[in-house]
Design an enzyme around this catalytic site. Structure first.
Site, PDB file in Angstrom:
ATOM      1  N   ILE A 115      51.976 -44.102 -37.946  1.00 47.76           N
ATOM      2  CA  ILE A 115      52.822 -44.339 -38.579  1.00 47.76           C
ATOM      3  C   ILE A 115      52.546 -42.635 -39.508  1.00 47.76           C
ATOM      4  O   ILE A 115      52.577 -43.130 -40.345  1.00 47.76           O
ATOM      5  CB  ILE A 115      53.441 -45.401 -38.932  1.00 47.76           C
ATOM      6  CG1 ILE A 115      51.564 -46.106 -39.780  1.00 47.76           C
ATOM      7  CG2 ILE A 115      53.774 -46.314 -38.274  1.00 47.76           C
ATOM      8  CD1 ILE A 115      52.606 -47.050 -40.441  1.00 47.76           C
ATOM      9  N   GLU A 116      51.672 -42.152 -38.975  1.00 44.92           N
ATOM     10  CA  GLU A 116      50.629 -41.490 -40.180  1.00 44.92           C
ATOM     11  C   GLU A 116      50.483 -40.632 -39.148  1.00 44.92           C
ATOM     12  O   GLU A 116      51.816 -39.422 -39.199  1.00 44.92           O
ATOM     13  CB  GLU A 116      49.422 -42.030 -40.581  1.00 44.92           C
ATOM     14  CG  GLU A 116      49.119 -43.240 -41.309  1.00 44.92           C
ATOM     15  CD  GLU A 116      48.107 -43.816 -42.061  1.00 44.92           C
ATOM     16  OE1 GLU A 116      47.228 -42.588 -42.677  1.00 44.92           O
ATOM     17  OE2 GLU A 116      47.217 -44.657 -41.958  1.00 44.92           O
ATOM     18  N   MET A 117      49.675 -39.801 -38.502  1.00 42.43           N
ATOM     19  CA  MET A 117      49.616 -38.260 -37.885  1.00 42.43           C
ATOM     20  C   MET A 117      50.485 -38.415 -36.365  1.00 42.43           C
ATOM     21  O   MET A 117      50.633 -37.420 -36.216  1.00 42.43           O
ATOM     22  CB  MET A 117      48.312 -38.082 -37.855  1.00 42.43           C
ATOM     23  CG  MET A 117      48.269 -37.540 -39.167  1.00 42.43           C
ATOM     24  SD  MET A 117      46.561 -36.888 -39.562  1.00 42.43           S
ATOM     25  CE  MET A 117      46.279 -36.078 -40.752  1.00 42.43           C
TER      26      MET A 117
END
Lengths: 340, 340
Positions: free
Chosen positions: A125-127
């Site tokens: 859910i980040e990069m």
């Protein structure tokens, strides 16, 4: 290191208005580990990598996306937003002065800036990269990077460790010594006005320095990886706990699995708070005065008057900036088949 | 202005290897409209606004997100990705040298840089603000901006026109005169090597200059708002049309509603192509050699040999950079209640 706030204030002896000599200015340089000395070449490479969105699956998220160093080193949001608009559950901590913390992330799950830099890349859910190796592959696929790794590390080898070291070296330049407070701490009594000085005294007298001690207002300097953790909320019957759902996220317990770590959090720096609203691990509190009231109530069981809050806020504002001027990095071109 | 490629080459007289005197270097300054002269104060404000993500609904998308001036002025993706990971249908055009185009967007739906700047803000799949006025409200809610508008425009009034003018003024500084080609065009015969010179001749002899003429390789200089449009694909039986779905998007027709505008597109600049893969309005072609083959086939009904393609690519590479050094802007802090 886990301490109860009241015990800490006694041990560290900082919560005293008379101990003016103990107000410390931020060092002009951040400490660096022996195996990653800060060099200009490494910093320049690290800045490129920090701003390079190609290490995210969509090519849209760089370190700078959630840690906007053109502003407060965070993303201005209650909780962060990664690839495909996915949202995390915690407020992005500022990267400014993170170099002075002995552990990284709100829950201290990374010991060092080097460790931290590897975290978001493969976080879905980040990069959102499938793996750290895939991100390494992206960087290696841009030929212009290899000579820069050679210059920074003496070897063209591009791997996750070198990438993390370069990013960490850059982050160690993201510090803000020289604030009005720092000038005051260095001996310039005129650097703070009367309200700010009153706020400093109130800040100490209220007991805030029990946790927010030291030059970075994030606790005592400790060896990298130690971490300075406190329970938040400490006083669970504070009305703010339910209002802002302050105990919903178990914090440090989510890392250690130990019930006694429930709701323990790394003590954050108070520098640049003006630039990092909204506040706390869940970004639930929107204004700095309210954040001060919440902390006094939940951590010290005190209800501050409006004047006390205003004075403390005036003091906290003296902990902002100055931010070093930075040039924009120039990034290598994207191979046409890199991003589908 | 809509012209058939072959007619254009006769009218403009550029498609000739003997007309070497007609190779033009990019001007050192971009033209500016009478009602928005380029000033240092306006450029500095415009740079802040260009990099400010608070004018998107989520606070995550700035102009720079899809027009990354640290690289090719685009977003490295086949099609762009806005708020919540929503995707548009077209490839982000580079902002580099957009100041030399007489119309903006692939389909020319904005006459000027000022008009263009207002487009993405309220587009639900780009910056996603409910309205342009809401974005104005966001900027106005940050007190540090008002004095900068006063300095740039003589008035603290913050409105969409002033925001657009400042961004456009900044964009007029995003130009790349001084490339190897420009030095060659200015008389330095040694600025291009033999292959690059062969490529230049092949580029002209093949007929590419019929459309890609002028200093910006985007057609003749025309009054702002005119637009220099060409049909792409022109030769519809080229095998590349189906392979890359080149005629699926009707281009200019989607703006004018006129069937005769179907598949007409603004002729893009060829500057900095190395930095702007993948190519074409749908970002379907990944490599520059393939893009050259596609253009020769679909626009000129020619099949180029490998050596010709390599030479043309070598020439096109001389149209890259140099990119001006830029300092990072410093953005005002976010009010805590701005982003939910």
């Amino acid at each position: 290191m886990r301490l109860r706030p009241l015990a800490t204030s006694i041990i560290l002896g900082l919560a005293s208005t008379s101990a003016m000599a103990q107000w410390q200015a931020l060092p002009e340089q951040a400490p660096a580990p022996a195996d990653n000395p800060t060099t200009a070449d490494k910093v320049e490479l690290g800045k490129m990598l920090f701003f390079d969105p190609r290490i995210s699956s969509t090519g849209t998220i760089s370190c700078a996306s959630c840690h906007n160093v053109m502003e407060g080193g965070d993303d201005h949001r209650p909780t962060s937003m990664g690839v495909h608009g996915l949202q995390g559950g915690r407020n992005a901590p500022t990267v400014w002065n993170a170099a002075f913390l002995s552990t990284q992330f709100w829950d201290g799950r990374a010991a060092s800036l080097e460790d931290q830099a590897k975290g978001p890349i493969a976080n879905p859910i980040e990069m959102g990269m499938p793996s750290l190796d895939d991100a390494v592959g992206r960087i290696a696929a841009m030929p212009a990077y290899a000579p820069l790794f050679k210059r920074a590390f003496g070897s063209q080898t591009i791997d996750a460790d070198a990438i993390a070291k370069a990013i960490a070296a850059y982050e160690r330049t993201l510090i803000t010594p020289g604030s009005a407070y720092d000038r005051f701490a260095a001996g310039d009594a005129s650097a703070l006005n009367e309200q700010q000085k009153r706020g400093l005294d109130t800040f100490a007298a209220t007991g805030c320095t029990a946790c927010h001690s030291g030059a970075n207002f994030s606790g005592p300097p400790l060896p990298v990886g130690t971490g300075f953790f406190m329970r938040f909320p400490t006083f669970r019957d504070s009305p703010y706990v339910a209002k802002y759902q302050l105990d919903a996220d178990k914090g440090r317990e989510t890392v250690t699995g130990k019930p006694q770590d429930a709701n323990f959090w790394r003590v954050p720096s108070l520098r640049n708070l003006v630039y990092t609203a909204p506040y706390f691990h869940n970004g639930s509190v929107k204004s700095l005065p309210e954040a001060v009231r919440v902390m006094a109530s939940t951590q010290l069981n005190k209800q501050l008057g409006d004047n006390e809050v205003a004075d403390i806020v005036a003091f906290l504002e003296t902990l902002g900036g100055p931010f070093p001027a930075q040039s924009m990095p120039r990034l290598p071109p994207t191979p046409g088949d890199m991003l589908e």
